[in-house]
Enzyme design. Sequence first.
Site, PDB file in Angstrom:
ATOM      1  N   PRO A 115      47.385  24.808  42.784  1.00  0.00           N
ATOM      2  CA  PRO A 115      46.371  25.442  41.932  1.00  0.00           C
ATOM      3  C   PRO A 115      45.095  25.736  42.711  1.00  0.00           C
ATOM      4  CG  PRO A 115      47.428  23.665  40.740  1.00  0.00           C
ATOM      5  CD  PRO A 115      47.961  23.606  42.151  1.00  0.00           C
ATOM      6  N   CYS A 116      44.537  26.923  42.479  1.00  0.00           N
ATOM      7  CA  CYS A 116      43.435  27.398  43.328  1.00  0.00           C
ATOM      8  C   CYS A 116      42.076  27.359  42.646  1.00  0.00           C
ATOM      9  CB  CYS A 116      43.732  28.823  43.783  1.00  0.00           C
ATOM     10  SG  CYS A 116      43.862  30.012  42.421  1.00  0.00           S
ATOM     11  N   GLN A 117      42.001  26.876  41.412  1.00  0.00           N
ATOM     12  CA  GLN A 117      40.725  26.954  40.680  1.00  0.00           C
ATOM     13  C   GLN A 117      39.585  26.247  41.419  1.00  0.00           C
ATOM     14  OE1 GLN A 117      43.667  26.194  39.415  1.00  0.00           O
ATOM     15  NE2 GLN A 117      43.964  27.066  37.378  1.00  0.00           N
ATOM     16  N   TYR A 119      39.018  26.209  44.469  1.00  0.00           N
ATOM     17  CA  TYR A 119      38.571  26.984  45.623  1.00  0.00           C
ATOM     18  C   TYR A 119      38.095  28.382  45.247  1.00  0.00           C
ATOM     19  CZ  TYR A 119      41.849  23.494  47.496  1.00  0.00           C
ATOM     20  OH  TYR A 119      42.529  22.337  47.774  1.00  0.00           O
TER      21      TYR A 119
END
Length: 407
Positions: A115-117, A119
């Site tokens: 999950p990239c939230q 960053y």
Amino acid sequence: MKVIDIFAGAGGLSEGFRQEGFDIVAHVEMDNHACDTLKTREAYYYLKEKNQLYIYKNYLLGRITREEFYNLIPQQVLSKVIEAEINNSTIPKIFNEIDRQLDGDSIQFIIGGPPCQAYSTAGISRDPNRMKDDPRNYFYRYYMRFLKKYKPKAFVFENVRGILTAQEGRVFKNIKRNMNIAGYKIDYRILNAKDFGVSQDRERVIIIGWKKEIEFSYPHFNKSESPLSIRELFSDLPKLHAGEDVNGIGKYISNIPALGQIRNPSWDILTYHIARPHNNNDLEIYRYVVDVWNNENRLIKYNELPKEVQTHNNKKTFLDRYKVLKLEEVSHTIVAHISKDGHYYIHPDIKQNRSITVREAARIQSFPDDFYFERSRTAAFKQIGNAVPPMMAKLIASELKKIESEN
């Protein structure tokens, strides 16, 4: 060429790898809706191999329920989808399930994007602590657990650009160090989906790692032919107004051979061509934004809209909240926020006056028309926004074949 797809989402990465002949042993994903999408796609491939796609089509046409459909598919096919959050307490069980699927075989590749939230620019800007305490900063450590357990020849790790600079670069430095300790050389590039034939300007960090003893280097990806413009991409889809939908067999308005991987010429069932309903105020804004673009070739900021349609008090930040797709160009980046509203993805045809449909969003992400997203319109939009474009994944997969053939 056996592959594990972790943090799989709707399966954009694995779809591209599968199209290149890789064998997806397991998808690990925590979202229930995305897991059903993965199961339905596994069922599609099973039925395609058995020349029984009529069963899949009966499901899409609503002639059988999801439960009835899944009951027609062997359990070992559906059990490739492991619904679980990846954390310290669940990893042993996940490993056991993957080992059962492997039945003594080994894994050659691991793919996935944590999950990239934590960053993302949007996530950091909304958090007063700039996501420093968000546990998702460290999900890469779970990726490392899979590398150490299965020791693949190579892996693909996808994420947003912000992973390179998160916490003043410390996160990425730790990722590189841990991958090196695990026995892998790594390299990365910021790749743009439009260079892979995807109708979308979408930059992502793609890390590729390979075992130190393997002769390999980061591939040089030749730019594909120019991606389809939005006009070309939507050219065979029926016109809709807000709140309308057109689904079913024979609903395309033409056959377009140029759509290539997006729509197989023999595919005749249109699904998820569903337009959101919009209130009158938003419809007025959409019409105004498209009209200005058509006549002045510029995008409107929120504080430039007519005063009578400005309902938000915030007129100093996030001013580009209404954005029209450009007919003769590719789309800007599709993100998961499209599940909340369509203001950032206004259809360029002023006569239709709406935001884009699920099928249009899926095409922008290069999902083929025979790919079905489970559960609801909202869930489908979220899955699409979070996905890796399959067309991009396919070309990455084609380069990784060299590892298998040359080592």
